[in-house]
Design an enzyme around this catalytic site. Sequence first.
Site, PDB file in Angstrom:
ATOM      1  N   CYS A 131       0.832  -1.206   0.000  1.00 59.56           N
ATOM      2  CA  CYS A 131       0.000   0.000   0.000  1.00 59.56           C
ATOM      3  C   CYS A 131       0.863   1.251   0.000  1.00 59.56           C
ATOM      4  CB  CYS A 131      -0.928   0.025   1.212  1.00 59.56           C
ATOM      5  SG  CYS A 131      -1.996   1.477   1.203  1.00 59.56           S
ATOM      6  N   GLY A 244      -4.985  -3.956 -12.569  1.00 61.08           N
ATOM      7  CA  GLY A 244      -4.455  -2.658 -12.990  1.00 61.08           C
ATOM      8  C   GLY A 244      -5.114  -2.163 -14.257  1.00 61.08           C
TER       9      GLY A 244
HETATM   10  C1  FMN Z   1     -10.266   3.955  -3.761  1.00 65.16           C
HETATM   11  C2  FMN Z   1      -9.303   2.808  -3.746  1.00 65.16           C
HETATM   12  C3  FMN Z   1      -9.051   2.140  -2.545  1.00 65.16           C
HETATM   13  C4  FMN Z   1      -8.161   1.061  -2.509  1.00 65.16           C
HETATM   14  N1  FMN Z   1      -7.943   0.411  -1.329  1.00 65.16           N
HETATM   15  C5  FMN Z   1      -7.137  -0.675  -1.309  1.00 65.16           C
HETATM   16  C6  FMN Z   1      -6.952  -1.415  -0.109  1.00 65.16           C
HETATM   17  O1  FMN Z   1      -7.556  -1.143   0.933  1.00 65.16           O
HETATM   18  N2  FMN Z   1      -6.096  -2.474  -0.138  1.00 65.16           N
HETATM   19  C7  FMN Z   1      -5.430  -2.854  -1.273  1.00 65.16           C
HETATM   20  O2  FMN Z   1      -4.670  -3.844  -1.244  1.00 65.16           O
HETATM   21  N3  FMN Z   1      -5.607  -2.170  -2.434  1.00 65.16           N
HETATM   22  C8  FMN Z   1      -6.433  -1.108  -2.479  1.00 65.16           C
HETATM   23  N4  FMN Z   1      -6.615  -0.428  -3.650  1.00 65.16           N
HETATM   24  C9  FMN Z   1      -5.881  -0.856  -4.859  1.00 65.16           C
HETATM   25  C10 FMN Z   1      -6.743  -1.764  -5.746  1.00 65.16           C
HETATM   26  O3  FMN Z   1      -7.100  -2.956  -5.074  1.00 65.16           O
HETATM   27  C11 FMN Z   1      -5.990  -2.116  -7.054  1.00 65.16           C
HETATM   28  O4  FMN Z   1      -4.805  -2.811  -6.743  1.00 65.16           O
HETATM   29  C12 FMN Z   1      -5.662  -0.855  -7.847  1.00 65.16           C
HETATM   30  O5  FMN Z   1      -6.734   0.043  -7.802  1.00 65.16           O
HETATM   31  C13 FMN Z   1      -5.334  -1.169  -9.305  1.00 65.16           C
HETATM   32  O6  FMN Z   1      -6.439  -1.695  -9.985  1.00 65.16           O
HETATM   33  P1  FMN Z   1      -7.424  -0.779 -10.901  1.00 65.16           P
HETATM   34  O7  FMN Z   1      -6.532  -0.020 -11.832  1.00 65.16           O
HETATM   35  O8  FMN Z   1      -8.342  -1.764 -11.584  1.00 65.16           O
HETATM   36  O9  FMN Z   1      -8.144   0.118  -9.975  1.00 65.16           O
HETATM   37  C14 FMN Z   1      -7.503   0.653  -3.708  1.00 65.16           C
HETATM   38  C15 FMN Z   1      -7.764   1.330  -4.904  1.00 65.16           C
HETATM   39  C16 FMN Z   1      -8.664   2.379  -4.933  1.00 65.16           C
HETATM   40  C17 FMN Z   1      -8.937   3.069  -6.258  1.00 65.16           C
END
Ligand code: FMN
Length: 305
Positions: A131, A244
């Site tokens: 994170c 991603g």
């Molecule tokens: C608003 C938000 C909150 C997120 N919170 C977490 C989290 O609590 N734990 C985690 O491992 N990843 C968290 N992520 C990351 C997502 O799980 C993911 O790895 C990242 O958004 C990339 O995927 P995407 O491009 O499809 O959004 C968060 C992403 C967003 C946008």
Amino acid sequence: MTPDLRVTIAGVEFTNPIMTASGCCGYGEELAACYPLSKLGALVTKSITLKPRLGHPPPRTAETASGMLNAIGLANVGIDAFVRDKIPFLEKQNTKIIVNVAGSTLQEYVEVSARLADCPRVDMIELNISCPNVDKGGIEFGADPVMTERSVAEVKKVFPRPVIAKLGPNVTDIVAIAKAAEQGGADAFAIMNSAFGTSIDVETWRPRLTNNRGGLTGPAIKPIALVMVDLVHSNCRLPIIGIGGISNADDVVEFMLVGAMAVQIGTALFVEPDAPLKIITGLKEYMKRKHLPTVADLVGKVRKY
Ligand SMILES: Cc1cc2nc3c(=O)[nH]c(=O)nc-3n(C[C@H](O)[C@H](O)[C@H](O)COP(=O)(O)O)c2cc1C
């Protein structure tokens, strides 16, 4: 021919390879108001920590040209309230449940995971060791191979079902981190977490996030995530869940071709909560068009130059 979308990861069978990404649909309650969660391969929860966390003050999200920035700061209800109030709802859902675990100390990861060991409907845990939005924990663990191996190994001692190591791009060598997680006994990888980023308001000269920087997600990061999945798939043995910038079936196919066995949908859920359903339909159509009986026929089949 009806394409077979089932995939098996670390002995757990999923009806299809489409999961939600952590932090993008809380604990599933709101999404369940849109469609039955049984349509998903798995629901991945928001990161759970030992104590409840409020996270960073708003504004903690900002839109960018092709994605979004967030610095939520791991806001969550904490493990006690999660087990008491959220697990009963999740237990009723006919889908696989993956609980994402975070912590500021190794002990915190272990304690949260030990509590989840007593919840039989938690099929897997996903360790958030990447994170970018918290001062302590998260990336500290996943940026250092020694800490990565230790955190996975300690969690494996207390949680009897599969453990997924969620890796991020903000490291010098993702393969070294992946190998350390493998060494620690991880059962699968989730790749990838968000990329460091920021955005500044030119009128006020202030960052758009109170945390000053955050994690970039959405279509902007897809090329980075694809290369990370490819690197780990080419150098490690464990199954990979790709994440991603996925917003349509073609994106899923790209991730599978470079080695992902399943995928998670994150930012796209904020735009279209039913994106996973459209993606599943699109994936079936693609498989029919390409005469592919199973999704496994796509995994790692990229034709490289
Ligand atoms: C608003 C938000 C909150 C997120 N919170 C977490 C989290 O609590 N734990 C985690 O491992 N990843 C968290 N992520 C990351 C997502 O799980 C993911 O790895 C990242 O958004 C990339 O995927 P995407 O491009 O499809 O959004 C968060 C992403 C967003 C946008």
